[in-house]
Design a protein around this motif. Structure first.
Motif, PDB file in Angstrom:
ATOM      1  N   LEU A  24      25.682 -22.502 -19.064  1.00  0.00           N
ATOM      2  CA  LEU A  24      26.264 -21.967 -17.843  1.00  0.00           C
ATOM      3  C   LEU A  24      26.945 -23.083 -17.056  1.00  0.00           C
ATOM      4  CD1 LEU A  24      23.280 -19.703 -16.754  1.00  0.00           C
ATOM      5  CD2 LEU A  24      25.457 -18.937 -17.688  1.00  0.00           C
ATOM      6  N   LYS A  25      27.634 -22.696 -16.025  1.00  0.00           N
ATOM      7  CA  LYS A  25      28.357 -23.640 -15.172  1.00  0.00           C
ATOM      8  C   LYS A  25      27.414 -24.675 -14.546  1.00  0.00           C
ATOM      9  CE  LYS A  25      31.729 -23.405 -11.432  1.00  0.00           C
ATOM     10  NZ  LYS A  25      32.428 -22.474 -10.525  1.00  0.00           N
ATOM     11  N   SER A  26      26.255 -24.218 -14.110  1.00  0.00           N
ATOM     12  CA  SER A  26      25.294 -25.082 -13.434  1.00  0.00           C
ATOM     13  C   SER A  26      23.898 -24.840 -13.993  1.00  0.00           C
ATOM     14  CB  SER A  26      25.300 -24.778 -11.934  1.00  0.00           C
ATOM     15  OG  SER A  26      24.334 -25.538 -11.260  1.00  0.00           O
ATOM     16  N   GLN A  27      23.096 -25.887 -14.056  1.00  0.00           N
ATOM     17  CA  GLN A  27      21.724 -25.755 -14.532  1.00  0.00           C
ATOM     18  C   GLN A  27      20.768 -25.551 -13.363  1.00  0.00           C
ATOM     19  OE1 GLN A  27      20.770 -29.129 -17.052  1.00  0.00           O
ATOM     20  NE2 GLN A  27      21.436 -27.957 -18.819  1.00  0.00           N
ATOM     21  N   LEU A  28      19.658 -24.903 -13.630  1.00  0.00           N
ATOM     22  CA  LEU A  28      18.606 -24.733 -12.642  1.00  0.00           C
ATOM     23  C   LEU A  28      17.901 -26.077 -12.490  1.00  0.00           C
ATOM     24  CD1 LEU A  28      17.046 -22.723 -10.840  1.00  0.00           C
ATOM     25  CD2 LEU A  28      15.544 -22.303 -12.793  1.00  0.00           C
ATOM     26  N   THR A  29      17.790 -26.553 -11.246  1.00  0.00           N
ATOM     27  CA  THR A  29      17.220 -27.882 -11.018  1.00  0.00           C
ATOM     28  C   THR A  29      15.804 -27.859 -10.465  1.00  0.00           C
ATOM     29  OG1 THR A  29      18.222 -27.954  -8.823  1.00  0.00           O
ATOM     30  CG2 THR A  29      19.485 -28.921 -10.654  1.00  0.00           C
ATOM     31  N   GLY A  30      15.340 -26.701 -10.072  1.00  0.00           N
ATOM     32  CA  GLY A  30      13.992 -26.599  -9.529  1.00  0.00           C
ATOM     33  C   GLY A  30      13.612 -25.146  -9.361  1.00  0.00           C
ATOM     34  N   LEU A  31      12.375 -24.917  -8.948  1.00  0.00           N
ATOM     35  CA  LEU A  31      11.900 -23.550  -8.807  1.00  0.00           C
ATOM     36  C   LEU A  31      11.675 -23.135  -7.358  1.00  0.00           C
ATOM     37  CD1 LEU A  31       9.480 -23.168 -11.839  1.00  0.00           C
ATOM     38  CD2 LEU A  31      11.842 -22.406 -11.598  1.00  0.00           C
ATOM     39  N   ILE A  36      16.780 -21.537  -6.786  1.00  0.00           N
ATOM     40  CA  ILE A  36      17.004 -20.331  -7.588  1.00  0.00           C
ATOM     41  C   ILE A  36      18.211 -19.554  -7.043  1.00  0.00           C
ATOM     42  CG2 ILE A  36      16.034 -18.073  -8.234  1.00  0.00           C
ATOM     43  CD1 ILE A  36      13.245 -19.525  -8.240  1.00  0.00           C
ATOM     44  N   ASP A  37      18.246 -19.363  -5.716  1.00  0.00           N
ATOM     45  CA  ASP A  37      19.386 -18.655  -5.102  1.00  0.00           C
ATOM     46  C   ASP A  37      20.698 -19.358  -5.411  1.00  0.00           C
ATOM     47  OD1 ASP A  37      17.769 -16.678  -4.001  1.00  0.00           O
ATOM     48  OD2 ASP A  37      17.626 -17.659  -2.041  1.00  0.00           O
ATOM     49  N   ASN A  38      20.717 -20.673  -5.291  1.00  0.00           N
ATOM     50  CA  ASN A  38      21.931 -21.444  -5.556  1.00  0.00           C
ATOM     51  C   ASN A  38      22.365 -21.301  -7.010  1.00  0.00           C
ATOM     52  OD1 ASN A  38      23.981 -23.471  -4.717  1.00  0.00           O
ATOM     53  ND2 ASN A  38      22.916 -24.712  -6.254  1.00  0.00           N
ATOM     54  N   TRP A  39      21.408 -21.366  -7.929  1.00  0.00           N
ATOM     55  CA  TRP A  39      21.714 -21.235  -9.352  1.00  0.00           C
ATOM     56  C   TRP A  39      22.351 -19.877  -9.645  1.00  0.00           C
ATOM     57  CZ3 TRP A  39      19.556 -18.174 -13.341  1.00  0.00           C
ATOM     58  CH2 TRP A  39      19.936 -18.550 -14.632  1.00  0.00           C
ATOM     59  N   PHE A  40      21.790 -18.829  -9.066  1.00  0.00           N
ATOM     60  CA  PHE A  40      22.366 -17.496  -9.258  1.00  0.00           C
ATOM     61  C   PHE A  40      23.772 -17.415  -8.678  1.00  0.00           C
ATOM     62  CE2 PHE A  40      18.243 -16.136 -10.577  1.00  0.00           C
ATOM     63  CZ  PHE A  40      18.461 -14.993 -11.318  1.00  0.00           C
ATOM     64  N   TYR A  41      23.962 -17.974  -7.490  1.00  0.00           N
ATOM     65  CA  TYR A  41      25.263 -17.920  -6.821  1.00  0.00           C
ATOM     66  C   TYR A  41      26.327 -18.699  -7.603  1.00  0.00           C
ATOM     67  CZ  TYR A  41      28.908 -18.635  -3.371  1.00  0.00           C
ATOM     68  OH  TYR A  41      30.113 -18.702  -2.735  1.00  0.00           O
ATOM     69  N   VAL A  42      26.025 -19.948  -7.938  1.00  0.00           N
ATOM     70  CA  VAL A  42      26.993 -20.811  -8.622  1.00  0.00           C
ATOM     71  C   VAL A  42      27.391 -20.231  -9.981  1.00  0.00           C
ATOM     72  CG1 VAL A  42      27.310 -23.079  -9.703  1.00  0.00           C
ATOM     73  CG2 VAL A  42      26.327 -22.912  -7.408  1.00  0.00           C
ATOM     74  N   ASN A  43      26.428 -19.635 -10.666  1.00  0.00           N
ATOM     75  CA  ASN A  43      26.700 -19.090 -11.993  1.00  0.00           C
ATOM     76  C   ASN A  43      27.122 -17.617 -11.969  1.00  0.00           C
ATOM     77  OD1 ASN A  43      26.135 -21.368 -13.795  1.00  0.00           O
ATOM     78  ND2 ASN A  43      24.091 -21.244 -12.896  1.00  0.00           N
ATOM     79  N   ASN A  44      27.229 -17.052 -10.766  1.00  0.00           N
ATOM     80  CA  ASN A  44      27.655 -15.668 -10.592  1.00  0.00           C
ATOM     81  C   ASN A  44      26.810 -14.706 -11.438  1.00  0.00           C
ATOM     82  OD1 ASN A  44      29.224 -13.676  -9.399  1.00  0.00           O
ATOM     83  ND2 ASN A  44      30.730 -13.705 -11.056  1.00  0.00           N
ATOM     84  N   ILE A  45      25.492 -14.860 -11.324  1.00  0.00           N
ATOM     85  CA  ILE A  45      24.547 -14.025 -12.078  1.00  0.00           C
ATOM     86  C   ILE A  45      24.012 -12.942 -11.147  1.00  0.00           C
ATOM     87  CG2 ILE A  45      22.334 -14.000 -13.303  1.00  0.00           C
ATOM     88  CD1 ILE A  45      22.906 -16.932 -14.052  1.00  0.00           C
TER      89      ILE A  45
END
Length: 96
Positions: A24-31, A36-45
């Motif tokens: 994906l565009k960005s990896q999850l960096t923490g829990l 988590i919100d940022n990861w979903f937003y950046v990757n448009n999930i």
């Protein structure tokens, strides 16, 4: 107590590795919820089941972290088992 800490960190690492296997565009960096919100937003999930599962795991691991100074209780052990079940569910969600 060190074993409980290592166990919790290992569970966190396992979750992050499962998620980051996807290209994906960005990896999850923490829990944390913001991570988590940022990861979903950046990757448009928009997979709400995936998000709910990740947040559930995050909340349980946070609780385990706060209880790691206490004696190991049945609740603590049950939460660890519950996180394992959530990780199994996470793998299922990712594969579908």
């Amino acid at each position: 107590m060190k074993a409980e800490f290592n166990s919790r960190v290992d569970l966190q690492r396992e979750v992050i590795k499962i998620i980051n296997k996807r290209s994906l565009k960005s990896q999850l960096t923490g829990l944390s919820k913001p991570a988590i919100d940022n990861w979903f937003y950046v990757n448009n999930i928009s997979n709400e089941l995936l998000k709910t599962t990740l947040i559930d795991i995050s909340e349980k691991l946070f609780f385990i972290a706060n209880k790691s100074q206490d004696h190991i209780t049945e609740e603590y052990k049950n939460l660890q088992l519950s996180v394992r079940e959530n990780i199994f569910e996470l793998k299922r969600i990712i594969q579908s």
